[in-house]
Structures are given as C-alpha cells and as structure tokens.
Design an enzyme around this catalytic site. Structure first.
Site, PDB file in Angstrom:
ATOM      1  N   ASP A   2       4.161   6.758   9.576  1.00  0.00           N
ATOM      2  CA  ASP A   2       2.678   7.016   9.656  1.00  0.00           C
ATOM      3  C   ASP A   2       2.671   7.374  11.423  1.00  0.00           C
ATOM      4  O   ASP A   2       3.195   6.602  11.932  1.00  0.00           O
ATOM      5  CB  ASP A   2       2.134   5.551   9.580  1.00  0.00           C
ATOM      6  CG  ASP A   2       0.738   5.548   9.700  1.00  0.00           C
ATOM      7  OD1 ASP A   2       0.456   6.179  11.075  1.00  0.00           O
ATOM      8  OD2 ASP A   2      -0.089   4.904   9.050  1.00  0.00           O
TER       9      ASP A   2
ATOM     10  N   GLU B  83       7.544   1.210   5.479  1.00  0.00           N
ATOM     11  CA  GLU B  83       6.824   1.699   6.737  1.00  0.00           C
ATOM     12  C   GLU B  83       6.962   0.683   7.783  1.00  0.00           C
ATOM     13  O   GLU B  83       6.827  -0.291   7.706  1.00  0.00           O
ATOM     14  CB  GLU B  83       5.422   1.942   6.115  1.00  0.00           C
ATOM     15  CG  GLU B  83       4.557   2.292   7.429  1.00  0.00           C
ATOM     16  CD  GLU B  83       3.042   2.368   6.699  1.00  0.00           C
ATOM     17  OE1 GLU B  83       2.250   2.831   7.830  1.00  0.00           O
ATOM     18  OE2 GLU B  83       2.709   1.924   5.795  1.00  0.00           O
TER      19      GLU B  83
ATOM     20  N   LYS C  76       6.538  -0.095  11.936  1.00  0.00           N
ATOM     21  CA  LYS C  76       5.292  -0.044  13.001  1.00  0.00           C
ATOM     22  C   LYS C  76       5.638  -0.671  14.138  1.00  0.00           C
ATOM     23  O   LYS C  76       6.718  -1.278  14.376  1.00  0.00           O
ATOM     24  CB  LYS C  76       4.285  -1.032  12.496  1.00  0.00           C
ATOM     25  CG  LYS C  76       2.964  -1.056  13.433  1.00  0.00           C
ATOM     26  CD  LYS C  76       1.562  -1.202  12.471  1.00  0.00           C
ATOM     27  CE  LYS C  76       0.562  -1.382  13.552  1.00  0.00           C
ATOM     28  NZ  LYS C  76      -0.653  -1.679  12.312  1.00  0.00           N
TER      29      LYS C  76
ATOM     30  N   ASP D 223      -4.274   8.113   5.863  1.00  0.00           N
ATOM     31  CA  ASP D 223      -4.412   6.680   6.292  1.00  0.00           C
ATOM     32  C   ASP D 223      -5.278   6.430   7.411  1.00  0.00           C
ATOM     33  O   ASP D 223      -4.877   6.496   8.478  1.00  0.00           O
ATOM     34  CB  ASP D 223      -3.082   5.910   6.156  1.00  0.00           C
ATOM     35  CG  ASP D 223      -3.486   4.361   6.448  1.00  0.00           C
ATOM     36  OD1 ASP D 223      -4.277   3.808   6.550  1.00  0.00           O
ATOM     37  OD2 ASP D 223      -2.367   3.776   6.782  1.00  0.00           O
TER      38      ASP D 223
ATOM     39  N   ASP E 180      -2.728   2.695  17.349  1.00  0.00           N
ATOM     40  CA  ASP E 180      -2.641   3.035  15.660  1.00  0.00           C
ATOM     41  C   ASP E 180      -4.193   2.732  15.201  1.00  0.00           C
ATOM     42  O   ASP E 180      -4.615   1.452  14.754  1.00  0.00           O
ATOM     43  CB  ASP E 180      -1.758   1.976  14.925  1.00  0.00           C
ATOM     44  CG  ASP E 180      -1.990   2.191  13.651  1.00  0.00           C
ATOM     45  OD1 ASP E 180      -2.215   3.328  13.180  1.00  0.00           O
ATOM     46  OD2 ASP E 180      -1.622   1.107  12.887  1.00  0.00           O
TER      47      ASP E 180
ATOM     48  N   HIS F 231       2.246   8.902   6.195  1.00  0.00           N
ATOM     49  CA  HIS F 231       0.902   8.471   6.263  1.00  0.00           C
ATOM     50  C   HIS F 231       0.120   9.521   7.368  1.00  0.00           C
ATOM     51  O   HIS F 231       0.678   9.117   8.642  1.00  0.00           O
ATOM     52  CB  HIS F 231       0.692   7.176   6.480  1.00  0.00           C
ATOM     53  CG  HIS F 231       0.832   6.287   5.251  1.00  0.00           C
ATOM     54  ND1 HIS F 231       0.538   4.925   5.153  1.00  0.00           N
ATOM     55  CD2 HIS F 231       0.734   6.609   3.735  1.00  0.00           C
ATOM     56  CE1 HIS F 231       0.567   4.701   3.795  1.00  0.00           C
ATOM     57  NE2 HIS F 231       0.869   5.522   3.335  1.00  0.00           N
TER      58      HIS F 231
ATOM     59  N   ASP G 155      -6.231   4.654  13.574  1.00  0.00           N
ATOM     60  CA  ASP G 155      -6.637   5.255  12.164  1.00  0.00           C
ATOM     61  C   ASP G 155      -7.902   5.853  12.322  1.00  0.00           C
ATOM     62  O   ASP G 155      -8.881   5.722  11.373  1.00  0.00           O
ATOM     63  CB  ASP G 155      -6.670   3.931  11.277  1.00  0.00           C
ATOM     64  CG  ASP G 155      -5.243   3.453  10.766  1.00  0.00           C
ATOM     65  OD1 ASP G 155      -4.264   4.358  10.580  1.00  0.00           O
ATOM     66  OD2 ASP G 155      -5.091   2.291  11.006  1.00  0.00           O
TER      67      ASP G 155
ATOM     68  N   HIS H 170       2.165   5.020  14.155  1.00  0.00           N
ATOM     69  CA  HIS H 170       3.009   3.692  14.105  1.00  0.00           C
ATOM     70  C   HIS H 170       3.954   3.882  15.123  1.00  0.00           C
ATOM     71  O   HIS H 170       5.097   3.405  15.057  1.00  0.00           O
ATOM     72  CB  HIS H 170       3.595   3.546  12.758  1.00  0.00           C
ATOM     73  CG  HIS H 170       2.619   2.721  12.060  1.00  0.00           C
ATOM     74  ND1 HIS H 170       2.778   2.018  10.695  1.00  0.00           N
ATOM     75  CD2 HIS H 170       1.377   2.485  12.151  1.00  0.00           C
ATOM     76  CE1 HIS H 170       1.773   1.747  10.021  1.00  0.00           C
ATOM     77  NE2 HIS H 170       0.667   1.878  11.086  1.00  0.00           N
TER      78      HIS H 170
ATOM     79  N   TRP I 194       4.759  -2.356   3.505  1.00  0.00           N
ATOM     80  CA  TRP I 194       4.618  -2.477   5.034  1.00  0.00           C
ATOM     81  C   TRP I 194       3.939  -4.083   5.209  1.00  0.00           C
ATOM     82  O   TRP I 194       3.319  -4.307   4.466  1.00  0.00           O
ATOM     83  CB  TRP I 194       3.260  -1.664   5.614  1.00  0.00           C
ATOM     84  CG  TRP I 194       2.750  -2.017   6.998  1.00  0.00           C
ATOM     85  CD1 TRP I 194       3.548  -1.510   7.957  1.00  0.00           C
ATOM     86  CD2 TRP I 194       1.840  -2.757   7.292  1.00  0.00           C
ATOM     87  NE1 TRP I 194       2.989  -2.084   9.133  1.00  0.00           N
ATOM     88  CE2 TRP I 194       1.827  -2.814   8.905  1.00  0.00           C
ATOM     89  CE3 TRP I 194       0.810  -3.442   6.564  1.00  0.00           C
ATOM     90  CZ2 TRP I 194       0.900  -3.530   9.467  1.00  0.00           C
ATOM     91  CZ3 TRP I 194      -0.236  -4.264   7.684  1.00  0.00           C
ATOM     92  CH2 TRP I 194      -0.159  -4.206   8.664  1.00  0.00           C
TER      93      TRP I 194
END
Length: 414
Positions: A255, A222, A224, A322, A290, A282, A292, A258, A181
């Site tokens: 993810d 990955e 985004k 993640d 994003d 993820h 997390d 993302h 990423w």
C-alpha cells in the site's frame, strides 16, 4: 473527436507507439474497487465506532447505511467507469438476514450470497479482506495478542475468510485476492518487539495450515509503517511481511501509504517482481501519512503504472484502490480514483518504453530526459476520450452524479 483521435494516433505512431493496441490492453485491465469508500468503512456487522487506527473525516450527506444502498451506489459508480473490474470487500460487509447475528469467527459464504449476485449481474470479480479492526476483540491486539482466546478468535476469522474467498472465486470464475492486515502495535516505546511478532508469525502459520486452492485464492500480507495508536511500534512491519511471504511463497501486498514519506512504492515494484511471481497493490494517496485520500493523476500514481507496464507485469500485479473520503461525494470519489488509475495505465501504455530503455543503456541521458519531457505534452486526452467513447461515456459524468445526489443521496438523511 475522430479527427483529433486520428491526429493523436499519428503523433504517437511517430514514436513507435501503437495506440489501438494500448487501448485494447487497457480494456482488459481489472482494477479492484473498494466497497468501504461508500459507507466510510462502517460495514454491516457492528454499530460501534471505528477502531484499529481507522478513521474518516467529513460528514458529506448520503452515506450508504444498508447493503442495498451501498450496492446501489457502487452500481452508479461502475456505470461511469469504463471497463469490467472487480469489487473489494471486507468481512465486516457480511449481510445477515432475519435477525441473525454471527460473529466474525463464524461467518460463512452464505452471508455474502448477495455480493456474489451483485458481482455476477455486473460481470465483476471479488477480492476479500479479513476485518481485524472495529471489533471488541480488536481493542488491544489481534493475531499478535498475548490473550490466547483472542488470538484464536482472529485465527478462526482468517481461516473462514479463506473459505469465503474460495467461494467468491468459484462463483465468479475469477481468482480472489485475500489480504491480511492487522492494526497491532504500541503507542510508545516497547519493551518487547520480538514476542508480538513471534505470536503473529505463529498465528499466520496456523491460518495457512488449512488446505485451499492456491489457483483460486491468492493470500497476501500487507505491512504498515505506523498508525494511530501504534506510532512507536508496528507488529506487521515491512521487514516482517516481506520475510514471511518469501518463506511461505505468498503474495506481498504494498500500500503506497504504508511507508515513510520519502519511500516510493513505484521504486519497489521492480525489486519485488524479481523475487515474486505475483504482487498486489493498494493504490492510495497519502498526504503526509497514510491518510487514504482519493487517488489523483499525480506523479506517484503515474510512476506506479509505468513500472507495471514497462516491466510487462500486467498479468502479475493485482491492482486495487484503498481510500475513504467522507468530505466529498462518495460516488464521485470512486469514479475519480478509478478513472485516474486507468488514465495512469493508459499514459504508461502510450510510452515508448523499449526506446527509453535503449537510451538508458547507451547512457544517452540527455536524449532520455528530452523524450521523457516530450511525453508529458503528448495528446493523451484525445486517446482517453476515444476510450470513453467506446463505452458511450464522456467527461460530463459529474452531472449524473449531481443528479443522483439530489434524487437519492440527500433523501437518506445521513
């Protein structure tokens, strides 16, 4: 508890669900637990601030600052999580000794020997990530940089990471998922979108030009949608990454933080499975973007689990977590997220998917809605408790975390 479990088993059996089979399957599902929750993504190879759109909030006491502390904390968390899993490392967690200083383009397997020892001790697999952020040469761009020296530096970094990933797989006897990423992009409207993406593509081509064992290492890419400092343009967009992995026969990684807020990874899984042998995830919890946050047993987590289970894709989907929350006890954050992913998978395993598919095919949408709602009030908790019992665990794990915080974390002074 046994009586409650037996009653719950009978209730599920009335819907054609084999509870013991579900528990046996769950026992063998490996979830990759990310090391960076334990130290707020600092790593061990640099002392500067986080960069590349990476940020943590909070200053809860007890952050791990050494490899010994991080492993100690991970060991504590794993003792409260049923099953045998994997750990997920970033390259920035290389361990140097005797004053050695090695930049990221020159790290070697020996710098991760202690992680291998840790994994073997706990019967864990290891996944890996090149670290293309929080470094002086990542201040502007990495694999898409117009500066050839910088671009070559990060190409070399990713190539040595492939070698380290092979080492992990050989030592642990489990395949290593190596995820790429990049934080490259622009804050405001670009004059050239094509150029950086072409350089990124050329960099990936060069990274993958080295031979490696594709049975041991699954290279993933990955995407985004945007990030801090790249709000207007992301080089590694979803369209770029999907097209690239298709061309190179790599494994896509999604993810669920993302994407745009109204896009759901759970809806994308079935589409991706039709065109890819494997898929990597993820799992996180985006709040507005994003961010997390710690994974909860929320609707999207449950839908992701259902899509994996109902499509018979457990042997094709790599599941990793993640997130990094520095506002709460970091060990509790690990346990909450890992257990919630397991709970979501168990709930999915306890659903009569074949019956539901038949109802949909027959266009019995009323009956399907009734059954879906009935599943929400099934005695799932009794089944989960039985799963914990098989590992001599219970729901009182937070008391152990509180004691560990008092006796260990609060004595660290950070």
């Amino acid at each position: 508890m046994n009586e409650a479990y037996e009653r719950a088993k009978q209730t599920y059996a009335s819907y054609g669900v084999d509870v013991e089979k579900a528990l046996k399957i769950l026992e063998n599902i490996k979830i990759s637990m990310h090391c960076w929750q334990g130290d707020d993504v600092h790593g061990f190879d640099q002392s500067g601030p986080l960069s590349g759109g990476i940020a943590t909030t909070g200053n809860y006491p007890g952050r791990a600052t050494t490899s010994e502390e991080l492993m100690q904390d991970m060991e504590m968390a794993l003792s409260l999580i049923p099953g045998k899993h994997k750990i997920n490392l970033h390259a920035s967690y290389a361990i140097f000794e005797d004053g050695e200083i090695v930049d990221r383009d020159a790290i070697k397997p020996k710098h991760f020997q202690k992680w291998v020892d840790f994994a073997k001790k706990h019967q864990l697999g290891i996944d890996f990530n090149p670290t293309l952020f929080s470094h002086p040469k990542a201040e502007k761009a990495t694999l898409s940089s117009i500066d050839e020296d910088i671009r070559k530096f990060w190409i070399q970094h990713c190539q040595v990471c492939i070698r380290i990933s092979e080492y992990f797989a050989q030592e642990t006897g489990q395949p290593c998922v190596m995820n790429i990423w990049i934080p490259d992009g622009l804050k405001d409207i670009p004059a050239d979108r094509l150029g950086p993406r072409k350089r990124f593509k050329d960099s990936l081509d060069e990274i993958l030009s080295i031979p490696y064992d594709h049975e041991l290492v699954y290279v993933t890419l990955e995407s985004k949608v945007f990030g801090i400092g790249m709000e207007s343009y992301t080089v590694g967009s979803s369209e770029f990454c999907i097209n690239y992995v298709n061309e190179k026969h790599l494994t896509p990684l999604m993810d669920n933080g993302h994407y745009h807020p109204m896009e759901y990874v759970s809806d994308k899984i079935s589409a991706m499975l039709l065109f890819h042998e494997h898929l990597a995830l993820h799992v996180t919890r985006p709040v507005r973007w994003d961010s997390d946050h710690v994974v909860l047993l929320d609707d999207e987590t449950k839908e992701i689990a259902k899509e994996i289970i109902r499509n018979g894709a457990l042997d094709r989907v790599f599941i990793a977590l993640d997130y990094f929350d520095a506002s709460i006890n970091r060990i509790a954050a690990w346990v909450i997220g890992m257990q919630n992913m397991q709970k979501a998978l168990l709930q999915a395993l306890l659903m009569p998917h074949d019956l539901m598919k038949k109802m949909q095919d027959k266009e019995d949408f009323t009956g399907l809605m009734v059954l879906q709602e009935q599943m929400k009030s099934m005695p799932f908790y009794d089944i989960w408790q039985q799963f914990l019992n098989t590992y001599d665990m219970d729901e009182c794990w937070y008391e152990e975390v509180q004691a560990y915080e008092k006796n260990v974390l609060r004595k660290r002074g950070v």
